[in-house]
Design an enzyme around this catalytic site. Sequence first.
Site, PDB file in Angstrom:
ATOM      1  N   HIS A  71       0.859  -1.193   0.000  1.00  0.00           N
ATOM      2  CA  HIS A  71       0.000   0.000   0.000  1.00  0.00           C
ATOM      3  C   HIS A  71       0.888   1.233   0.000  1.00  0.00           C
ATOM      4  O   HIS A  71       2.105   1.144   0.102  1.00  0.00           O
ATOM      5  CB  HIS A  71      -0.964  -0.008   1.177  1.00  0.00           C
ATOM      6  CG  HIS A  71      -0.341   0.086   2.533  1.00  0.00           C
ATOM      7  ND1 HIS A  71       0.445  -0.912   3.068  1.00  0.00           N
ATOM      8  CD2 HIS A  71      -0.375   1.068   3.488  1.00  0.00           C
ATOM      9  CE1 HIS A  71       0.841  -0.569   4.278  1.00  0.00           C
ATOM     10  NE2 HIS A  71       0.365   0.644   4.548  1.00  0.00           N
ATOM     11  N   HIS A  73       1.471   3.983   1.909  1.00  0.00           N
ATOM     12  CA  HIS A  73       2.000   4.781   3.004  1.00  0.00           C
ATOM     13  C   HIS A  73       3.517   4.931   2.925  1.00  0.00           C
ATOM     14  O   HIS A  73       4.221   3.983   2.555  1.00  0.00           O
ATOM     15  CB  HIS A  73       1.595   4.179   4.352  1.00  0.00           C
ATOM     16  CG  HIS A  73       0.179   4.469   4.724  1.00  0.00           C
ATOM     17  ND1 HIS A  73      -0.499   3.786   5.712  1.00  0.00           N
ATOM     18  CD2 HIS A  73      -0.717   5.388   4.235  1.00  0.00           C
ATOM     19  CE1 HIS A  73      -1.724   4.262   5.829  1.00  0.00           C
ATOM     20  NE2 HIS A  73      -1.880   5.231   4.939  1.00  0.00           N
ATOM     21  N   ASP A  75       5.957   4.897   4.988  1.00  0.00           N
ATOM     22  CA  ASP A  75       6.828   3.968   5.708  1.00  0.00           C
ATOM     23  C   ASP A  75       6.896   2.602   5.020  1.00  0.00           C
ATOM     24  O   ASP A  75       7.611   1.705   5.490  1.00  0.00           O
ATOM     25  CB  ASP A  75       6.399   3.833   7.171  1.00  0.00           C
ATOM     26  CG  ASP A  75       5.021   3.223   7.348  1.00  0.00           C
ATOM     27  OD1 ASP A  75       4.124   3.529   6.541  1.00  0.00           O
ATOM     28  OD2 ASP A  75       4.827   2.449   8.311  1.00  0.00           O
ATOM     29  N   HIS A  76       6.201   2.466   3.895  1.00  0.00           N
ATOM     30  CA  HIS A  76       6.282   1.251   3.085  1.00  0.00           C
ATOM     31  C   HIS A  76       6.861   1.526   1.695  1.00  0.00           C
ATOM     32  O   HIS A  76       7.224   0.581   0.985  1.00  0.00           O
ATOM     33  CB  HIS A  76       4.897   0.623   2.940  1.00  0.00           C
ATOM     34  CG  HIS A  76       4.338   0.127   4.231  1.00  0.00           C
ATOM     35  ND1 HIS A  76       4.216  -1.215   4.531  1.00  0.00           N
ATOM     36  CD2 HIS A  76       3.889   0.791   5.327  1.00  0.00           C
ATOM     37  CE1 HIS A  76       3.713  -1.355   5.748  1.00  0.00           C
ATOM     38  NE2 HIS A  76       3.501  -0.146   6.247  1.00  0.00           N
ATOM     39  N   HIS A 128      -7.358  -0.713   5.894  1.00  0.00           N
ATOM     40  CA  HIS A 128      -6.313   0.203   6.371  1.00  0.00           C
ATOM     41  C   HIS A 128      -6.144   1.341   5.364  1.00  0.00           C
ATOM     42  O   HIS A 128      -6.129   2.512   5.721  1.00  0.00           O
ATOM     43  CB  HIS A 128      -5.016  -0.580   6.541  1.00  0.00           C
ATOM     44  CG  HIS A 128      -3.848   0.231   7.005  1.00  0.00           C
ATOM     45  ND1 HIS A 128      -3.800   0.822   8.253  1.00  0.00           N
ATOM     46  CD2 HIS A 128      -2.676   0.544   6.389  1.00  0.00           C
ATOM     47  CE1 HIS A 128      -2.654   1.467   8.382  1.00  0.00           C
ATOM     48  NE2 HIS A 128      -1.955   1.321   7.264  1.00  0.00           N
ATOM     49  N   ASP A 151      -0.001  -3.920   6.419  1.00  0.00           N
ATOM     50  CA  ASP A 151      -0.619  -3.423   7.645  1.00  0.00           C
ATOM     51  C   ASP A 151      -2.066  -3.881   7.790  1.00  0.00           C
ATOM     52  O   ASP A 151      -2.863  -3.221   8.473  1.00  0.00           O
ATOM     53  CB  ASP A 151      -0.583  -1.889   7.669  1.00  0.00           C
ATOM     54  CG  ASP A 151       0.810  -1.337   7.914  1.00  0.00           C
ATOM     55  OD1 ASP A 151       1.742  -2.129   8.155  1.00  0.00           O
ATOM     56  OD2 ASP A 151       0.968  -0.102   7.845  1.00  0.00           O
ATOM     57  N   HIS A 189       5.046  -4.717  10.867  1.00  0.00           N
ATOM     58  CA  HIS A 189       5.374  -3.971  12.081  1.00  0.00           C
ATOM     59  C   HIS A 189       5.492  -4.903  13.276  1.00  0.00           C
ATOM     60  O   HIS A 189       4.808  -5.928  13.356  1.00  0.00           O
ATOM     61  CB  HIS A 189       4.301  -2.924  12.396  1.00  0.00           C
ATOM     62  CG  HIS A 189       4.263  -1.786  11.440  1.00  0.00           C
ATOM     63  ND1 HIS A 189       5.109  -0.700  11.532  1.00  0.00           N
ATOM     64  CD2 HIS A 189       3.477  -1.559  10.360  1.00  0.00           C
ATOM     65  CE1 HIS A 189       4.847   0.149  10.548  1.00  0.00           C
ATOM     66  NE2 HIS A 189       3.851  -0.349   9.821  1.00  0.00           N
TER      67      HIS A 189
END
Length: 280
Positions: A71, A73, A75-76, A128, A151, A189
């Site tokens: 996805h 975001h 942090d990915h 999410h 996530d 995570h």
Amino acid sequence: MLIYDNRHIRRTHGVSMFSIRAIPAFSDNYIWCLSHDDSGQALIVDPGQAEPVEAYLAEQGLTADTILVTHHHPDHTGGIKQLQSAFPEVRVTGPADSPFKGTTNVVHPGDEVVWHGLTFDVIAVPGHTLDHIAYFTSSLISGRPLLFCGDTLFACGCGRLFEGSAEQMYHSLKNLRELPDETAVYCAHEYTLANLRFARHWLPDDEALEQFERRCQNLRDQDLPTIPTTIADEKALNPFLRWDDPAVVAAAESYCAKHGLPASSERDIFAAVRHGKDHF
């Protein structure tokens, strides 16, 4: 740099060897590296940072040839541009209709991604985020089928509903719950102990959760990851997947009565658990 090694591979004549490792990033992210040891090529999942990936690949003599994105975001995805510069031939596979526009190989739910003889099924898991997908292979890696779920599903938890609805996440998790019990769940995570604090609050008399919490605490005390988990363990322990478990239903009905929420369907039970976690 600390690298978590989850290698447990059987090698037979004529069969390629694969290894999977977690590359820690930020404070609690895991970037997964699946390597094809015969070729020295690597598949990287959700690289939010490039530097730890580059350092690990250099240390192991590996070349990234594929990146999987679950996805959009940051942090990915934040490390992808730098990894593309370091590995110009790398293929970046990610969801269609996504705010992240750095993919070179767009996929849709129902598509397949083939990498060195492994076939990954692309599964839609909105909730999410709306673009969220997961990658599942029935091929045995470390002796088990494998799921990269970003996530969406965590050990004893699930992702927050930033874009999607509780109904969407319920259906996404329902689809994942139907995967083979032995499937290894590689989420992105290290949230397990925090998730367990809520799960134990929701189900204070659940002895299996108490035992699992002790086991996970022991792993973290040794600076070891608590994941991968398995679909079987999540079905037995994770309150977000236990919408048909009488203990979870009873706790949800009590919570809903206090907060004026509906509790007449499995979706309602899931939504109550998610609401409870959001306000825990």
